[in-house]
Design an enzyme around this catalytic site. Sequence first.
Site, short mmCIF file in Angstrom:
data_model
loop_
_atom_site.label_atom_id
_atom_site.label_comp_id
_atom_site.label_asym_id
_atom_site.label_seq_id
_atom_site.Cartn_x
_atom_site.Cartn_y
_atom_site.Cartn_z
N SER A 123 0.86 -1.20 0.00
CA SER A 123 0.00 0.00 0.00
C SER A 123 0.89 1.23 0.00
O SER A 123 2.01 1.20 0.52
CB SER A 123 -0.88 0.03 1.25
OG SER A 123 -1.54 1.27 1.38
N LYS A 160 2.47 -2.81 6.04
CA LYS A 160 2.69 -2.74 4.59
C LYS A 160 4.14 -2.38 4.27
O LYS A 160 4.71 -2.88 3.29
CB LYS A 160 1.72 -1.73 3.96
CG LYS A 160 0.25 -2.14 4.08
CD LYS A 160 -0.05 -3.44 3.35
CE LYS A 160 -1.54 -3.73 3.28
NZ LYS A 160 -1.85 -4.97 2.53
N TYR A 216 -1.26 -0.33 10.29
CA TYR A 216 -1.42 -0.76 8.89
C TYR A 216 -0.19 -0.35 8.08
O TYR A 216 0.36 -1.14 7.30
CB TYR A 216 -2.68 -0.12 8.34
CG TYR A 216 -3.02 -0.46 6.91
CD1 TYR A 216 -3.63 -1.67 6.59
CD2 TYR A 216 -2.77 0.45 5.87
CE1 TYR A 216 -3.97 -1.97 5.27
CE2 TYR A 216 -3.11 0.16 4.56
CZ TYR A 216 -3.71 -1.06 4.26
OH TYR A 216 -4.05 -1.36 2.96
P1 NAD Z 1 -11.56 -6.25 0.03
O1 NAD Z 1 -12.13 -6.13 1.39
O2 NAD Z 1 -12.44 -6.05 -1.15
O3 NAD Z 1 -10.84 -7.67 -0.14
C1 NAD Z 1 -10.02 -8.20 0.86
C2 NAD Z 1 -10.22 -9.70 0.87
O4 NAD Z 1 -9.31 -10.26 1.82
C3 NAD Z 1 -11.65 -10.07 1.33
O5 NAD Z 1 -12.22 -11.03 0.45
C4 NAD Z 1 -11.45 -10.63 2.71
O6 NAD Z 1 -12.40 -11.63 3.08
C5 NAD Z 1 -10.02 -11.20 2.59
N1 NAD Z 1 -9.41 -11.33 3.90
C6 NAD Z 1 -9.28 -10.37 4.85
N2 NAD Z 1 -8.72 -10.88 5.94
C7 NAD Z 1 -8.50 -12.19 5.69
C8 NAD Z 1 -7.97 -13.26 6.46
N3 NAD Z 1 -7.56 -13.07 7.73
N4 NAD Z 1 -7.87 -14.48 5.89
C9 NAD Z 1 -8.30 -14.70 4.62
N5 NAD Z 1 -8.82 -13.72 3.86
C10 NAD Z 1 -8.93 -12.49 4.39
O7 NAD Z 1 -10.34 -5.23 -0.01
P2 NAD Z 1 -9.30 -4.83 -1.16
O8 NAD Z 1 -9.31 -3.35 -1.22
O9 NAD Z 1 -9.47 -5.62 -2.38
O10 NAD Z 1 -7.96 -5.25 -0.41
C11 NAD Z 1 -6.99 -6.08 -1.02
C12 NAD Z 1 -5.62 -5.65 -0.58
O11 NAD Z 1 -5.38 -4.32 -1.05
C13 NAD Z 1 -5.42 -5.58 0.95
O12 NAD Z 1 -4.17 -6.15 1.28
C14 NAD Z 1 -5.42 -4.09 1.24
O13 NAD Z 1 -4.68 -3.79 2.39
C15 NAD Z 1 -4.79 -3.56 -0.02
N6 NAD Z 1 -5.04 -2.14 -0.29
C16 NAD Z 1 -6.32 -1.68 -0.43
C17 NAD Z 1 -6.51 -0.32 -0.69
C18 NAD Z 1 -7.89 0.25 -0.81
O14 NAD Z 1 -8.02 1.48 -0.94
N7 NAD Z 1 -8.93 -0.56 -0.78
C19 NAD Z 1 -5.41 0.53 -0.86
C20 NAD Z 1 -4.13 0.01 -0.73
C21 NAD Z 1 -3.95 -1.34 -0.46
#
Ligand code: NAD
Length: 279
Positions: free
Chosen positions: A159, A176, A172
């Site tokens: 991130s 990351k 967080y």
């Molecule tokens: P999302 O909530 O749509 O998807 C995350 C998925 O991870 C979900 O399906 C959830 O069930 C699964 N998950 C969470 N904890 C878990 C666990 N303990 N065991 C198994 N599965 C688990 O969110 P997203 O935005 O697609 O996030 C994906 C990645 O992107 C994450 O690592 C997040 O930190 C990163 N990220 C997101 C953003 C944003 O703005 N959404 C920005 C930067 C980084």
Amino acid sequence: MPKAADCGRDPSVKRLEGVSALISGGASGVGRATAHRFAEEGAARITLFDQDASRIADVADVAAELAGIGTEPRTVVGDVANPPDCQRAVDEAVRGDGRLDVLVSNAGADSIHDFLELELDEWYRIMDINLTASFVLGQAAARAMVAAGNGGTILYTASISGVAASTGDAHYGVSKAGIISLVKTMAIELVGHNITVNCVSPGPLDTPMSLALLGSEEAMQAARESWPIVPMNRLGSPTEIAGTYAYLASADGAYTTGQNIIVDGGMTTNVFPVADELQ
Ligand code: NAD
């Protein structure tokens, strides 16, 4: 105004023919979009690894979508913070022919807490899901790749919070930043096994995680229409992260290792908008 690159991909381009991939967090957001993109680019088998009851239906939906594209779906329901579940996911991904070509370690969790209020339990929870699981799943996948002897690609979702500060995000951000560091050591230690290791650092995305953080669909809609802190003035699409993963997983990314690819609409590039300040 630049628009999301959700369309316009040449469907005849199939850079991932025959690939076996494992994607954590594959039921939603970035993981789901990446599973789709890998299937569209010819992946033979995709193992979706996502958590407990709340996501079982979503995992099944994505698996059905993959099968419709012609990719064999496999599913593992478990917690990335539980090391035996990570090993189970890798075992399922290699079941039969021993192949695991690509890991996308993407599952993650976030919460917002002022530094002065942040509880130790929450610190550990986020570290376990985001950072320790990255080590555990990455090591299990790397061992399987080394055993198969075909090389491979390990990819992580980090991130921009891992490269710059976000208020309320100490836990967080550190988790990351740890991934960005882990990737560098893994890349150097695994290069002799023909395994590349990289991470992608998204800016703010249009996914359920952001909806949970912003708190309402109205707030999300406002962010979709205008997010001025981002030079492109919009949220990123999970498909734009999926596209970066497809590049890194394909032969196009063969000479790229140990890197953190920032995909943030210019957000971290825009350190100090002098002209805006002077208006
Ligand atoms: P999302 O909530 O749509 O998807 C995350 C998925 O991870 C979900 O399906 C959830 O069930 C699964 N998950 C969470 N904890 C878990 C666990 N303990 N065991 C198994 N599965 C688990 O969110 P997203 O935005 O697609 O996030 C994906 C990645 O992107 C994450 O690592 C997040 O930190 C990163 N990220 C997101 C953003 C944003 O703005 N959404 C920005 C930067 C980084």
